[in-house]
Scaffold this active site. Structure first.
Site, PDB file in Angstrom:
ATOM      1  N   ASP A  19       0.850  -1.185   0.000  1.00 42.86           N
ATOM      2  CA  ASP A  19       0.000   0.000   0.000  1.00 42.86           C
ATOM      3  C   ASP A  19       0.883   1.232   0.000  1.00 42.86           C
ATOM      4  OD1 ASP A  19      -1.933   1.938   0.324  1.00 42.86           O
ATOM      5  OD2 ASP A  19      -3.046   0.811   1.849  1.00 42.86           O
TER       6      ASP A  19
ATOM      7  N   ARG B 222      -0.230   4.331  -0.439  1.00 45.16           N
ATOM      8  CA  ARG B 222      -1.031   5.545  -0.255  1.00 45.16           C
ATOM      9  C   ARG B 222      -0.519   6.359   0.918  1.00 45.16           C
ATOM     10  NH1 ARG B 222      -6.941   3.114   0.192  1.00 45.16           N
ATOM     11  NH2 ARG B 222      -5.751   1.726   1.558  1.00 45.16           N
TER      12      ARG B 222
END
Ligand SMILES: [Zn+2]
Length: 191
Positions: free
Chosen positions: A123, A125
């Site tokens: 991930d 983000r």
């Protein structure tokens, strides 16, 4: 973070103000849809949504993003909330890499294994821009529409009074079941 522009945007989900904020790339600014009558003295319903072209625009059933976006817009329209749309496609790896990860998933990898095989973290983000946008809008008490405990923690660490988590459950299909199971089992999502 200063807003670049703000103008009314009536939508099928209700009336909003649409505002843009710099993402570092002027072609793809971050976006906030803000109900014109948000009451900042009370906890504000907030959804932080990361861009997913295939889900948001094309209605892909490989994930639950489009469903979550539309449910969240409905709720933000009804409950005078704020939706922040972050331009970090494919959990931050971009559209082409996300589609390469889909190819690997066709060969049996799950969404995390595929990202790692392409040389990315599971991930990529960041919720730092969302924090800056919320601060710039004047939001300090939040009811966060999310199934992701990491997002809730990120906001608490940033100093917001995150008063509650509001679950956001999209539809489950045969074609997104593996993806949702990976989110549940490997990413701690409460879905
Ligand atoms: Zn998606």
């Amino acid at each position: 973070m200063g807003e670049l522009v703000s103008t009314p945007l009536p939508t099928q989900f209700g009336d909003f103000l649409i505002k843009t904020f710099s993402s570092g790339n002027e072609d793809i600014p971050h976006v906030a849809l803000v109900h014109p009558e948000v009451d900042f003295s009370k906890p504000v319903l907030v959804r932080i949504h990361s861009e997913c072209l295939t889900g948001d625009v094309f209605g892909s059933r490989k994930c639950d993003c489009g469903d979550q976006l539309h449910l969240a817009l409905n709720q933000c329209g009804a409950e005078k909330g704020v939706l922040i749309y972050l331009r970090q496609e494919g959990r931050g790896i971009g559209l082409t890499n996300k589609l390469k990860a889909y190819q690997l998933q066709e060969q049996g990898m799950d969404t995390i294994e595929a990202n790692v095989a392409l040389g990315f973290d599971a991930d990529m983000r960041t919720f730092v821009p969302a924090v800056a946008i919320l601060q710039s809008l004047g939001v300090d008490k939040i009811k966060l529409l999310t199934n992701n405990p990491i997002k809730l923690e990120a906001l608490k660490e940033a100093g917001f009074l995150t008063v509650e988590r509001v679950p956001l459950i999209g539809e489950e299909f045969d074609s997104n079941r593996n993806y949702l199971n990976t989110k549940r089992e490997k990413m701690g999502h409460q879905i």
